[in-house]
Design a protein around this motif. Sequence first.
Motif, PDB file in Angstrom:
ATOM      1  N   ARG A  85       0.828  -1.207   0.000  1.00 28.84           N
ATOM      2  CA  ARG A  85       0.000   0.000   0.000  1.00 28.84           C
ATOM      3  C   ARG A  85       0.858   1.250   0.000  1.00 28.84           C
ATOM      4  O   ARG A  85       1.943   1.274   0.558  1.00 28.84           O
ATOM      5  CB  ARG A  85      -0.914  -0.013   1.213  1.00 28.84           C
ATOM      6  N   ASP A  86       0.342   2.292  -0.614  1.00 26.66           N
ATOM      7  CA  ASP A  86       0.981   3.614  -0.610  1.00 26.66           C
ATOM      8  C   ASP A  86       2.405   3.584  -1.146  1.00 26.66           C
ATOM      9  O   ASP A  86       3.282   4.290  -0.656  1.00 26.66           O
ATOM     10  CB  ASP A  86       0.968   4.214   0.796  1.00 26.66           C
ATOM     11  N   PHE A  87       2.655   2.764  -2.146  1.00 27.02           N
ATOM     12  CA  PHE A  87       3.989   2.696  -2.748  1.00 27.02           C
ATOM     13  C   PHE A  87       4.207   3.920  -3.615  1.00 27.02           C
ATOM     14  O   PHE A  87       3.393   4.239  -4.468  1.00 27.02           O
ATOM     15  CB  PHE A  87       4.119   1.420  -3.590  1.00 27.02           C
ATOM     16  N   ASP A  88       5.294   4.646  -3.382  1.00 26.92           N
ATOM     17  CA  ASP A  88       5.564   5.891  -4.096  1.00 26.92           C
ATOM     18  C   ASP A  88       6.885   5.779  -4.833  1.00 26.92           C
ATOM     19  O   ASP A  88       7.925   5.582  -4.224  1.00 26.92           O
ATOM     20  CB  ASP A  88       5.619   7.043  -3.093  1.00 26.92           C
ATOM     21  N   MET A  89       6.856   5.917  -6.152  1.00 28.62           N
ATOM     22  CA  MET A  89       8.067   5.841  -6.955  1.00 28.62           C
ATOM     23  C   MET A  89       8.688   7.217  -7.191  1.00 28.62           C
ATOM     24  O   MET A  89       9.648   7.347  -7.922  1.00 28.62           O
ATOM     25  CB  MET A  89       7.763   5.207  -8.316  1.00 28.62           C
ATOM     26  N   ALA A  90       8.176   8.254  -6.587  1.00 26.71           N
ATOM     27  CA  ALA A  90       8.661   9.606  -6.858  1.00 26.71           C
ATOM     28  C   ALA A  90      10.130   9.782  -6.499  1.00 26.71           C
ATOM     29  O   ALA A  90      10.816  10.619  -7.064  1.00 26.71           O
ATOM     30  CB  ALA A  90       7.814  10.616  -6.102  1.00 26.71           C
ATOM     31  N   ALA A  91      10.638   9.003  -5.571  1.00 29.64           N
ATOM     32  CA  ALA A  91      12.027   9.179  -5.134  1.00 29.64           C
ATOM     33  C   ALA A  91      13.027   8.473  -6.044  1.00 29.64           C
ATOM     34  O   ALA A  91      14.217   8.651  -5.891  1.00 29.64           O
ATOM     35  CB  ALA A  91      12.182   8.665  -3.710  1.00 29.64           C
ATOM     36  N   TRP A  92      12.574   7.696  -6.993  1.00 28.50           N
ATOM     37  CA  TRP A  92      13.493   6.947  -7.849  1.00 28.50           C
ATOM     38  C   TRP A  92      13.883   7.797  -9.049  1.00 28.50           C
ATOM     39  O   TRP A  92      13.058   8.207  -9.839  1.00 28.50           O
ATOM     40  CB  TRP A  92      12.845   5.655  -8.310  1.00 28.50           C
ATOM     41  N   ILE A  93      15.175   8.020  -9.184  1.00 30.38           N
ATOM     42  CA  ILE A  93      15.691   8.824 -10.283  1.00 30.38           C
ATOM     43  C   ILE A  93      16.781   8.026 -10.970  1.00 30.38           C
ATOM     44  O   ILE A  93      17.594   7.385 -10.325  1.00 30.38           O
ATOM     45  CB  ILE A  93      16.256  10.156  -9.775  1.00 30.38           C
ATOM     46  N   GLY A  94      16.810   8.093 -12.277  1.00 29.42           N
ATOM     47  CA  GLY A  94      17.876   7.418 -12.998  1.00 29.42           C
ATOM     48  C   GLY A  94      17.800   7.761 -14.471  1.00 29.42           C
ATOM     49  O   GLY A  94      16.879   8.437 -14.921  1.00 29.42           O
ATOM     50  N   LEU A  95      18.790   7.319 -15.176  1.00 32.06           N
ATOM     51  CA  LEU A  95      18.816   7.492 -16.620  1.00 32.06           C
ATOM     52  C   LEU A  95      18.751   6.101 -17.228  1.00 32.06           C
ATOM     53  O   LEU A  95      19.612   5.270 -16.965  1.00 32.06           O
ATOM     54  CB  LEU A  95      20.103   8.196 -17.051  1.00 32.06           C
ATOM     55  N   PHE A  96      17.714   5.837 -18.019  1.00 34.79           N
ATOM     56  CA  PHE A  96      17.523   4.518 -18.580  1.00 34.79           C
ATOM     57  C   PHE A  96      17.330   4.614 -20.078  1.00 34.79           C
ATOM     58  O   PHE A  96      16.794   5.590 -20.579  1.00 34.79           O
ATOM     59  CB  PHE A  96      16.287   3.842 -17.957  1.00 34.79           C
ATOM     60  N   GLY A  97      17.756   3.597 -20.774  1.00 37.24           N
ATOM     61  CA  GLY A  97      17.555   3.536 -22.208  1.00 37.24           C
ATOM     62  C   GLY A  97      17.730   2.109 -22.680  1.00 37.24           C
ATOM     63  O   GLY A  97      18.283   1.268 -21.974  1.00 37.24           O
ATOM     64  N   PRO A  98      17.278   1.822 -23.883  1.00 35.20           N
ATOM     65  CA  PRO A  98      17.393   0.469 -24.416  1.00 35.20           C
ATOM     66  C   PRO A  98      18.841   0.140 -24.789  1.00 35.20           C
ATOM     67  O   PRO A  98      19.670   1.035 -24.968  1.00 35.20           O
ATOM     68  CB  PRO A  98      16.509   0.511 -25.666  1.00 35.20           C
ATOM     69  N   ALA A  99      19.123  -1.130 -24.920  1.00 34.12           N
ATOM     70  CA  ALA A  99      20.437  -1.556 -25.390  1.00 34.12           C
ATOM     71  C   ALA A  99      20.692  -0.935 -26.759  1.00 34.12           C
ATOM     72  O   ALA A  99      19.768  -0.784 -27.561  1.00 34.12           O
ATOM     73  CB  ALA A  99      20.492  -3.085 -25.485  1.00 34.12           C
ATOM     74  N   GLY A 100      21.917  -0.538 -26.997  1.00 32.98           N
ATOM     75  CA  GLY A 100      22.266   0.058 -28.279  1.00 32.98           C
ATOM     76  C   GLY A 100      21.849   1.512 -28.415  1.00 32.98           C
ATOM     77  O   GLY A 100      21.779   2.037 -29.530  1.00 32.98           O
ATOM     78  N   LEU A 101      21.569   2.151 -27.304  1.00 29.08           N
ATOM     79  CA  LEU A 101      21.192   3.567 -27.327  1.00 29.08           C
ATOM     80  C   LEU A 101      22.299   4.357 -28.018  1.00 29.08           C
ATOM     81  O   LEU A 101      23.469   4.191 -27.706  1.00 29.08           O
ATOM     82  CB  LEU A 101      21.001   4.060 -25.888  1.00 29.08           C
ATOM     83  N   PRO A 102      21.952   5.219 -28.962  1.00 28.00           N
ATOM     84  CA  PRO A 102      22.986   5.976 -29.678  1.00 28.00           C
ATOM     85  C   PRO A 102      23.865   6.789 -28.731  1.00 28.00           C
ATOM     86  O   PRO A 102      23.380   7.377 -27.765  1.00 28.00           O
ATOM     87  CB  PRO A 102      22.175   6.905 -30.598  1.00 28.00           C
ATOM     88  N   LYS A 103      25.147   6.813 -29.024  1.00 28.52           N
ATOM     89  CA  LYS A 103      26.119   7.510 -28.189  1.00 28.52           C
ATOM     90  C   LYS A 103      25.762   8.986 -28.011  1.00 28.52           C
ATOM     91  O   LYS A 103      25.992   9.552 -26.945  1.00 28.52           O
ATOM     92  CB  LYS A 103      27.516   7.360 -28.768  1.00 28.52           C
ATOM     93  N   GLU A 104      25.175   9.612 -29.017  1.00 28.29           N
ATOM     94  CA  GLU A 104      24.810  11.030 -28.908  1.00 28.29           C
ATOM     95  C   GLU A 104      23.827  11.264 -27.768  1.00 28.29           C
ATOM     96  O   GLU A 104      23.889  12.287 -27.092  1.00 28.29           O
ATOM     97  CB  GLU A 104      24.185  11.556 -30.209  1.00 28.29           C
ATOM     98  N   ILE A 105      22.918  10.344 -27.561  1.00 24.19           N
ATOM     99  CA  ILE A 105      21.930  10.483 -26.493  1.00 24.19           C
ATOM    100  C   ILE A 105      22.599  10.294 -25.138  1.00 24.19           C
ATOM    101  O   ILE A 105      22.346  11.046 -24.195  1.00 24.19           O
ATOM    102  CB  ILE A 105      20.749   9.511 -26.702  1.00 24.19           C
ATOM    103  N   VAL A 106      23.458   9.294 -25.031  1.00 21.82           N
ATOM    104  CA  VAL A 106      24.209   9.081 -23.792  1.00 21.82           C
ATOM    105  C   VAL A 106      25.054  10.312 -23.487  1.00 21.82           C
ATOM    106  O   VAL A 106      25.088  10.797 -22.351  1.00 21.82           O
ATOM    107  CB  VAL A 106      25.087   7.807 -23.882  1.00 21.82           C
ATOM    108  N   ASP A 107      25.696  10.853 -24.509  1.00 21.93           N
ATOM    109  CA  ASP A 107      26.533  12.049 -24.317  1.00 21.93           C
ATOM    110  C   ASP A 107      25.707  13.244 -23.852  1.00 21.93           C
ATOM    111  O   ASP A 107      26.170  14.036 -23.024  1.00 21.93           O
ATOM    112  CB  ASP A 107      27.276  12.396 -25.608  1.00 21.93           C
ATOM    113  N   ARG A 108      24.479  13.383 -24.345  1.00 24.20           N
ATOM    114  CA  ARG A 108      23.613  14.479 -23.894  1.00 24.20           C
ATOM    115  C   ARG A 108      23.243  14.305 -22.428  1.00 24.20           C
ATOM    116  O   ARG A 108      23.195  15.282 -21.662  1.00 24.20           O
ATOM    117  CB  ARG A 108      22.352  14.549 -24.749  1.00 24.20           C
ATOM    118  N   ALA A 109      22.982  13.071 -22.007  1.00 24.19           N
ATOM    119  CA  ALA A 109      22.655  12.815 -20.601  1.00 24.19           C
ATOM    120  C   ALA A 109      23.858  13.119 -19.708  1.00 24.19           C
ATOM    121  O   ALA A 109      23.715  13.735 -18.642  1.00 24.19           O
ATOM    122  CB  ALA A 109      22.209  11.361 -20.421  1.00 24.19           C
TER     123      ALA A 109
END
Length: 166
Positions: free
Chosen positions: A14-38
């Motif tokens: 009950r009352d599970f809150d995901m608001a505190a979870w922060i991260g950077l996620f992407g699929p396998a093979g994410l283009p390097k340009e996107i990783v570099d922007r993050a």
Amino acid sequence: MPELPTVEEALKVRDFDMAAWIGLFGPAGLPKEIVDRAIDYIRKCMHTDGGIQYSLKTAGGSRPPISAAAIACLFSSGEYENETAKRLLKYCEGSVEGNSGSSQSGNHWHYTHYYYSQVQYRLGEEKWSKYFSNISRQILSQQTANGSWKEGIVGPVYVTSINSTI
């Protein structure tokens, strides 16, 4: 994904809150340009002391919890040796590791060590063994008789999940 049950439905939590979870996620093979922007965003949020503020939109100083999450994200993307990672690691060694004995109930202690433990593990056996020896002693000293942890305002499910993962 509407076909998937919520955490409350699936786990009866009950009352599970995901608001505190922060991260950077992407699929396998994410283009390097996107990783570099993050990575660039993390760098832009960095203060002169090497810590990270919450966001570019929010003024404020370096925050150990978000700094620990940021260095974990960099390590997860394979960025161990760039200047941003080095500065963040140095900041965390002083503000997170240097305060691992602090009260567990304040300032997102569990969140901080959830991410920082991942960093320490990736740094190798010597660093991990020392860190884990210290942090596990502190975590276990706060465990209740029923096996859970109840510090802070976030509730026992969150704290027990984090501590069990570390």
